[in-house]
Scaffold this motif. Structure first.
Motif: not given
Length: 645
Positions: A189, A192, A231, A233-234, A236-238
């Motif tokens: 995280y 990202w 991670k 998917l999550t 990319t959302i972050l």
């Protein structure tokens, strides 16, 4: 031994020598060097014209208006840049005020954090000595110093990208009992989030560099099998949660500009794809010739670039002595070799990308940490094998001989310049004795170095003398220490030699302030207003592009009109319907000159002949500095009497 895998062979031992600094001592020395080189230089010279003050003006607008979405320079939309550097500057202005220190403070912090990141990463992978060398190299390389004298986003981009790369390694690192500061998910995280900050710093090129490097690295090492650890998917959302809002809001708030285009076309198409292809509009940049693009890295990474041959020797030996097939070896790397592979891929991508694209000298700055860390690894390895490996010893000796020869050449050149100018008086305004050759139309960052003349040494005696003494003795002392096998002291001496040279360079840079900055013009206007010689109700105009005198509106704290200045960074934003009417033609200038309120006209050196032909004798010179002039259209008013006079 030959049947062991690479991961089992300590080819890059962490601490083979007792000649290694304690981690706390190394960190304290790095902090001290940063204070001496970078923090101490935050107070002078004043903001420079062109990019430095232009970017400060954009940040000033944010600090005053609270508009964090649409950047403005001199009242005109400034849509070509990502916003994060200006947000940081705006916060700095709100804390420290509108001054040079506040403008450059975020960038100086970026240098410190970059050095500490390199120190931490290299220490974890290769030991404290390599980490210390990496930090030294970052803080004392010529390129890092030169390209942080003006406020450009490269150092922040490098910091965020390298944080992302480090977290990529830590996220996919096999669970082999290695101690972790954070969980694998936390590293992912952070990767990202840091990538999002890099995009907000420089744009889409950050995605190209990180994802391009990551895809090749994961494919080569087989770590793509651990893709879930990243991670996607999550993460990319972050990433989108951080990076997308500004882009969306900027697009919605900036529509119907030049030729009906808005932010989305100008920022993504013009400033990214067309810039890469060399078709950006307007064309206000140059591209370095290929031979200069590659060879100048010897200068930007100096003095550490002298160890490139030693690094190549180390790399070739490791390649020839590998005990397993290439593909198998890539699938069984320890953290040290993972670092070497990742940073090698990353630096190659950055260099090749900008060798194809349009470029300035500093565009490859994002590769500096990677390249300097790789050089630090090779230097440490060569030191460890200095007594047992003839080739390592040979190439370290080569580096020191080259350093001494360069040092003596620089010292002799500077001494000759000092001797030639010994009878010349000190000239406060160095711009008056420069050649003004207009190399590359001054669109290359280092063009002004070609303007130096013999007479200019009269204004540079102190820094030239300091640099001459440093290069005369520093390289020789470093070599004597190396000959005594005091490797840590020898390498530290190289860093200290570069440190003193950079201090001398900063002193010289301050001497160039009258030519590179127009703060004196702003000071003159304010002094005339304060004395009553001119009324506060006046109109300030600049002839030509705002970049010629961008420090004037910053220090005056007000908008200025531009005569024949609807160009470069002011062009696209000037076509929005709500753009202020600040753009005048020659005919407009002649029509308003001498009428209404007082007019004050700033004219850069490049436009003096044009204005002389336009206005003739119908102007009064108020100030001249480095060939730049401040004119007015009528005699001065009667100054206010001073108290007690």
């Amino acid at each position: 031994m030959t049947n062991q895998t690479l991961s089992a062979v300590p080819a890059y031992p962490s601490e083979l020598s007792a000649d290694t600094p304690r981690r706390s001592t190394a960190a304290a020395i790095l902090l001290g060097l940063w204070l001496v080189i970078f923090f101490a230089s935050l107070f002078a010279p004043p903001l420079l014209d062109d990019a430095d003050a232009t970017h400060a003006n954009a940040a000033r607008h944010i600090a005053l208006t609270g508009d964090f979405v649409t950047l403005h320079v001199n009242g005109i939309r400034y849509l070509e840049k990502a916003p994060l550097p200006y947000w940081l500057d705006a916060v700095s202005f709100r804390i420290f005020g509108f001054n040079t220190f506040a403008a450059h403070f975020p960038e100086a912090i970026g240098v410190l954090l970059l050095a500490l990141l390199g120190f931490h990463w290299a220490s974890r992978a290769f030991g404290n000595r390599t980490g210390f060398y990496t930090g030294l190299a970052i803080l004392t390389s010529i390129g890092v110093f030169l390209f942080t004298r003006i406020y450009i986003p490269e150092v922040l981009l490098t910091l965020f990208l390298c944080i992302s790369l480090y977290c990529l390694l830590r996220a996919v690192e096999s669970s082999n009992g290695a101690k972790r500061t954070f969980s694998s998910a936390t590293y992912a995280y952070i990767m990202w989030a840091s990538l999002a900050l890099a995009v907000l710093t420089k744009g889409l090129v950050a995605i190209v560099f990180l994802l391009g490097t990551a895809i090749v690295y994961l494919a080569l090492t087989g770590d793509y099998k651990n893709w879930r650890a990243l991670k996607p998917l999550t993460g990319t959302i972050l990433f989108l949660a951080i990076a997308a809002p500004w882009h969306i809001l900027a697009g919605l708030r900036n529509t119907n500009g030049m030729n009906g285009h808005g932010f989305f076309w100008f920022y993504f198409v013009n400033e990214h794809f067309l810039r890469f292809l060399g078709k950006r509009f307007p064309k206000d940049y140059n591209k370095l010739p290929g031979y200069l693009f590659w060879s100048l890295h010897i200068v930007w990474l100096f003095p550490w670039s002298l160890f490139v041959p030693a690094a190549l020797v180390v790399a070739i030996k490791k390649w020839r002595t590998r005990s397993t097939p290439l593909l198998a070896s890539l699938r069984s790397l320890d953290f040290a070799r993972q670092t070497l592979l990742l940073l090698g891929l990353y630096s190659a991508l950055v260099l090749v990308f900008f060798s194809i694209s349009t470029n300035q000298e500093y565009y490859t700055f994002p590769a500096y940490l990677a390249l300097l860390l790789l050089l630090a690894v090779a230097l440490n390895r060569a030191e460890d094998t200095f007594n047992t490996d003839a080739s390592s010893r040979r190439w370290i000796i080569f580096a020191h001989i080259a350093f001494m020869l360069i040092g003596f050449a620089v010292a002799i050149t500077l001494a000759y310049g000092l001797w030639s100018s010994r009878h010349l008086a000190f000239v406060p305004d160095i711009g008056d004795v420069l050649a003004h050759r207009d190399v590359g139309n001054y669109t290359l960052s280092m063009s002004h170095f070609f303007d130096l003349t013999d007479a200019s040494f009269a204004a540079l005696r102190l820094p030239a003398g300091l640099a001459a003494i440093t290069f005369c003795f520093g390289p020789s002392i470093a070599w004597m220490l190396r000959a005594k096998k005091r490797h840590l002291a020898a390498t530290t001496t190289i860093a200290l030699t570069s440190t003193v040279f950079l201090i001398a360079a900063h002193i010289a840079f301050v001497r160039f302030a009258p030519m590179l900055s127009s703060k004196k013009v702003a000071d003159k206007i304010e002094a005339l207003e304060a004395s009553g010689a001119i009324s506060h109700d006046n109109t300030v105009l600049m002839y030509g592009d705002q970049a010629y005198g961008s420090s004037i509106p910053f220090y005056l704290g007000r908008q200025v009109d531009l005569v024949e200045g609807r160009s470069t960074s002011m062009l696209f934003g000037s076509y929005f319907p709500d753009a202020p009417h600040i753009f005048l033609t020659n005919e407009d200038l002649l029509r308003i000159w001498g009428t209404g309120d007082r007019k004050l006209l700033f004219v850069p050196l490049e436009k003096r002949d044009t204005v002389d032909q336009l206005l003739g004798n119908n102007k009064i010179l108020l100030q001249e500095t480095s060939g730049k002039a401040l004119y007015t259209d009528r005699p001065l008013d009667q100054p206010n009497p001073q108290p007690g006079m």
